[in-house]
Scaffold this motif. Structure first.
Motif, mmCIF file in Angstrom:
data_model
loop_
_atom_site.group_PDB
_atom_site.id
_atom_site.type_symbol
_atom_site.label_atom_id
_atom_site.label_comp_id
_atom_site.label_asym_id
_atom_site.label_seq_id
_atom_site.Cartn_x
_atom_site.Cartn_y
_atom_site.Cartn_z
ATOM 1 N N ARG A 330 0.833 -1.194 0.000
ATOM 2 C CA ARG A 330 0.000 0.000 0.000
ATOM 3 C C ARG A 330 0.876 1.254 0.000
ATOM 4 N N ASN A 331 0.259 2.346 -0.449
ATOM 5 C CA ASN A 331 0.913 3.645 -0.433
ATOM 6 C C ASN A 331 0.053 4.563 0.425
ATOM 7 N N ASN A 332 0.576 4.931 1.566
ATOM 8 C CA ASN A 332 -0.216 5.709 2.518
ATOM 9 C C ASN A 332 -0.471 7.138 2.052
ATOM 10 N N SER A 333 0.428 7.667 1.216
ATOM 11 C CA SER A 333 0.284 9.061 0.814
ATOM 12 C C SER A 333 -0.285 9.216 -0.590
ATOM 13 N N MET A 334 -0.072 8.251 -1.458
ATOM 14 C CA MET A 334 -0.548 8.336 -2.837
ATOM 15 C C MET A 334 -1.171 7.001 -3.227
ATOM 16 N N PRO A 335 -2.448 6.779 -2.845
ATOM 17 C CA PRO A 335 -3.098 5.489 -3.128
ATOM 18 C C PRO A 335 -3.029 5.116 -4.604
ATOM 19 N N GLY A 336 -2.857 3.839 -4.838
ATOM 20 C CA GLY A 336 -2.815 3.348 -6.209
ATOM 21 C C GLY A 336 -1.413 3.123 -6.726
ATOM 22 N N LYS A 337 -0.463 3.879 -6.177
ATOM 23 C CA LYS A 337 0.919 3.726 -6.644
ATOM 24 C C LYS A 337 1.653 2.791 -5.692
ATOM 25 N N VAL A 338 1.443 1.502 -5.865
ATOM 26 C CA VAL A 338 1.994 0.517 -4.942
ATOM 27 C C VAL A 338 3.149 -0.242 -5.598
ATOM 28 N N ALA A 339 3.995 -0.780 -4.755
ATOM 29 C CA ALA A 339 5.105 -1.588 -5.255
ATOM 30 C C ALA A 339 4.588 -2.925 -5.757
ATOM 31 N N LYS A 340 5.297 -3.503 -6.692
ATOM 32 C CA LYS A 340 4.959 -4.835 -7.187
ATOM 33 C C LYS A 340 5.740 -5.874 -6.393
ATOM 34 N N ILE A 341 5.056 -6.956 -6.050
ATOM 35 C CA ILE A 341 5.677 -8.020 -5.261
ATOM 36 C C ILE A 341 5.765 -9.288 -6.102
ATOM 37 N N TRP A 342 6.967 -9.834 -6.172
ATOM 38 C CA TRP A 342 7.176 -11.135 -6.810
ATOM 39 C C TRP A 342 7.641 -12.100 -5.724
ATOM 40 N N THR A 343 7.152 -13.327 -5.773
ATOM 41 C CA THR A 343 7.529 -14.287 -4.741
ATOM 42 C C THR A 343 7.576 -15.700 -5.302
ATOM 43 N N ASN A 344 8.384 -16.522 -4.685
ATOM 44 C CA ASN A 344 8.433 -17.941 -5.034
ATOM 45 C C ASN A 344 7.509 -18.754 -4.135
ATOM 46 N N PHE A 345 6.735 -18.074 -3.264
ATOM 47 C CA PHE A 345 5.847 -18.774 -2.348
ATOM 48 C C PHE A 345 4.671 -19.372 -3.119
ATOM 49 N N PRO A 346 4.259 -20.619 -2.800
ATOM 50 C CA PRO A 346 3.165 -21.257 -3.538
ATOM 51 C C PRO A 346 1.881 -20.435 -3.478
ATOM 52 N N LYS A 347 1.184 -20.350 -4.589
ATOM 53 C CA LYS A 347 -0.040 -19.553 -4.651
ATOM 54 C C LYS A 347 -1.108 -20.149 -3.751
ATOM 55 N N ASP A 348 -1.841 -19.261 -3.064
ATOM 56 C CA ASP A 348 -2.876 -19.692 -2.138
ATOM 57 C C ASP A 348 -4.086 -18.790 -2.280
ATOM 58 N N SER A 349 -5.255 -19.321 -1.971
ATOM 59 C CA SER A 349 -6.483 -18.544 -2.130
ATOM 60 C C SER A 349 -6.517 -17.342 -1.204
ATOM 61 N N THR A 350 -5.720 -17.372 -0.136
ATOM 62 C CA THR A 350 -5.725 -16.255 0.806
ATOM 63 C C THR A 350 -4.848 -15.103 0.326
ATOM 64 N N THR A 351 -4.098 -15.323 -0.734
ATOM 65 C CA THR A 351 -3.187 -14.294 -1.230
ATOM 66 C C THR A 351 -3.940 -13.262 -2.067
ATOM 67 N N ASP A 352 -3.658 -12.002 -1.845
ATOM 68 C CA ASP A 352 -4.281 -10.927 -2.614
ATOM 69 C C ASP A 352 -3.590 -10.852 -3.973
ATOM 70 N N THR A 353 -4.161 -11.510 -4.967
ATOM 71 C CA THR A 353 -3.519 -11.595 -6.277
ATOM 72 C C THR A 353 -3.540 -10.277 -7.035
ATOM 73 N N SER A 354 -4.348 -9.306 -6.584
ATOM 74 C CA SER A 354 -4.384 -8.028 -7.299
ATOM 75 C C SER A 354 -3.086 -7.248 -7.123
ATOM 76 N N ILE A 355 -2.350 -7.501 -6.036
ATOM 77 C CA ILE A 355 -1.100 -6.778 -5.817
ATOM 78 C C ILE A 355 0.091 -7.708 -5.668
ATOM 79 N N CYS A 356 -0.143 -9.002 -5.538
ATOM 80 C CA CYS A 356 0.960 -9.949 -5.406
ATOM 81 C C CYS A 356 1.017 -10.807 -6.653
ATOM 82 N N GLN A 357 2.058 -10.648 -7.416
ATOM 83 C CA GLN A 357 2.195 -11.409 -8.656
ATOM 84 C C GLN A 357 2.990 -12.674 -8.370
#
Length: 399
Positions: A330-357
């Motif tokens: 999240r960006n506390n001062s400028m909503p919408g401009k968030v960092a992109k996250i890449w991970t090797n962690f197995p995909k799970d239904s609890t993961t927020d896929t809109s911001i976690c690639q």
């Protein structure tokens, strides 16, 4: 006095000749020894001189970063003055560039260096660069993180404190209630968050130098339900805390463990927070956060489950027991401009896929062929005798 007889008799000719013969017999081996010793000393000195020349050539050729650089330095003068009669060797030397003067990728390369001087004597060197000796290594794709360690990235590796924090919650609860629960009671209610914070103010809220950002990575432990005495979060030690030039910051690598206790999975998350009080004009968030799970850590036994073969053991365990891993940015001062996250962690239904690639490890750790290795052989010849090398030396060079 007149009664004393004086011996006036000298050596006979025969005695003198016998004496000379005996001296000759005795000293001839000694003279031969001194002659051989002198010749040996001369040979040893010549060998040392030639080996010194070979070592100098070896170090010089190993100092070049690429084989192309060697070719550019030596191929044009390698047959200077027609010093070699060996047509085959000369042909090998000249067969490095094509008709367009482009460097030809080959398995073996041959070079010649003239005018090598060592202790007043002049030599000529022939050099072979043979890449076939290390073909398996040269053809192998090796894992690399090209930006890791550069001045454009932050690298933070978790130092495990989970068990200590569980024990701290247990102590606080006991101090308030007098009731002692086991470790699993708190593990079931524990939430561990890896915090990544990027801001233009320091921890005290003071603005930092213009154009700089404060980057902090640490772990935070809370309980997911109310437990007497455990209302406050437990903060782990900083695993990164420093300033960086904002315009240069491109990547943040967070190496973390997925914590469990026995068969219990601890709820966990990665929280990326970007907060600018005075964002630069036309600022765009182009940070990449790479969340790399190093393995499953069984905290109460201090055991790491990780298989070098594509992390299969880690992946199988997480899939079997459920991930309980959340990623938020999240960006506390400028909503919408968030960092992109890449991970090797197995995909799970609890993961927020809109911001976690989600991705495979290849998206985080790329592969490329290993730097080219070759065997380097140097032959040293006397300038006026090219029939036989007087010294040979072999070593390994890498690009």
């Amino acid at each position: 006095m007149n009664g004393i007889k004086k011996n006036r008799k000298g050596f006979t000719l025969m005695e003198v000749m016998v004496s000379i013969a005996l001296i000759g017999i005795l000293f001839t081996p000694m003279l031969t020894f001194f002659s051989h010793s002198t010749q040996t000393n001369i040979r040893v000195k010549n060998i040392q001189r030639a080996n010194t020349a070979a070592q100098a050539v070896m170090e010089e050729f190993r100092s070049y970063e690429r084989i192309e650089d060697i070719a550019a330095a030596y191929v044009s003068t390698s047959v200077d003055g027609g010093i070699f009669d060996n047509e085959k060797f000369n042909q090998r030397i000249n067969n490095i560039y094509d008709s367009n003067n482009d460097f030809i990728k080959k398995d073996k390369y041959y070079f010649q260096k003239n005018g090598i001087k060592s202790d007043g004597k002049e030599y000529v060197a022939r050099v072979e660069v043979d890449t076939t000796k290390y073909k398996k290594l040269n053809d192998k794709d090796m894992p690399v993180i090209s930006s890791l360690g550069s001045d454009t990235t932050v690298v933070a590796q978790e130092q495990d404190e989970t068990l200590d924090k569980i024990r701290e919650f247990k102590r606080l609860h006991f101090n308030v209630t007098g009731i002692e629960h086991d470790i699993d009671y708190f593990a079931d209610r524990l939430y561990k968050t890896m915090k990544v914070e990027v801001s233009d103010v320091d921890e005290s809220g003071n603005e930092i130098a213009n154009g700089m950002v404060h980057v902090r990575v640490y772990s935070e432990y809370t309980l997911t339900e109310s437990v007497a005495g455990c209302e406050s979060a437990q903060i782990g030690a900083d695993i990164y805390n420093g300033l960086m030039e904002e315009s240069r910051l491109k990547g943040i690598y967070v190496f973390f463990y997925f914590d469990v206790t026995g068969a219990r999975t601890i709820s966990q998350g990665l929280d990326v927070s970007i907060d600018f009080h005075n964002p630069p004009e036309n600022w765009q968030c182009d940070y990449m956060v790479y969340a790399v799970c190093q393995g499953v850590h069984i905290v109460d036994t201090d055991q790491i489950l990780k298989d070098d073969n594509d992390n299969k053991e880690m992946t199988n365990y997480i899939t079997m027991h459920g991930s309980q891993m959340h990623f938020t940015s999240r960006n506390n001062s400028m909503p919408g401009k968030v960092a992109k996250i890449w991970t090797n962690f197995p995909k799970d239904s609890t993961t927020d896929t809109s911001i976690c690639q989600q991705s495979s490890m290849d998206m985080i750790v790329g592969t490329e062929k290993i730097k080219r290795l070759s065997e380097l052989t140097v032959w040293i010849y006397n300038k006026d005798d090219l029939s036989k090398p007087v010294a040979t030396m072999t070593s390994t060079r890498g690009e």
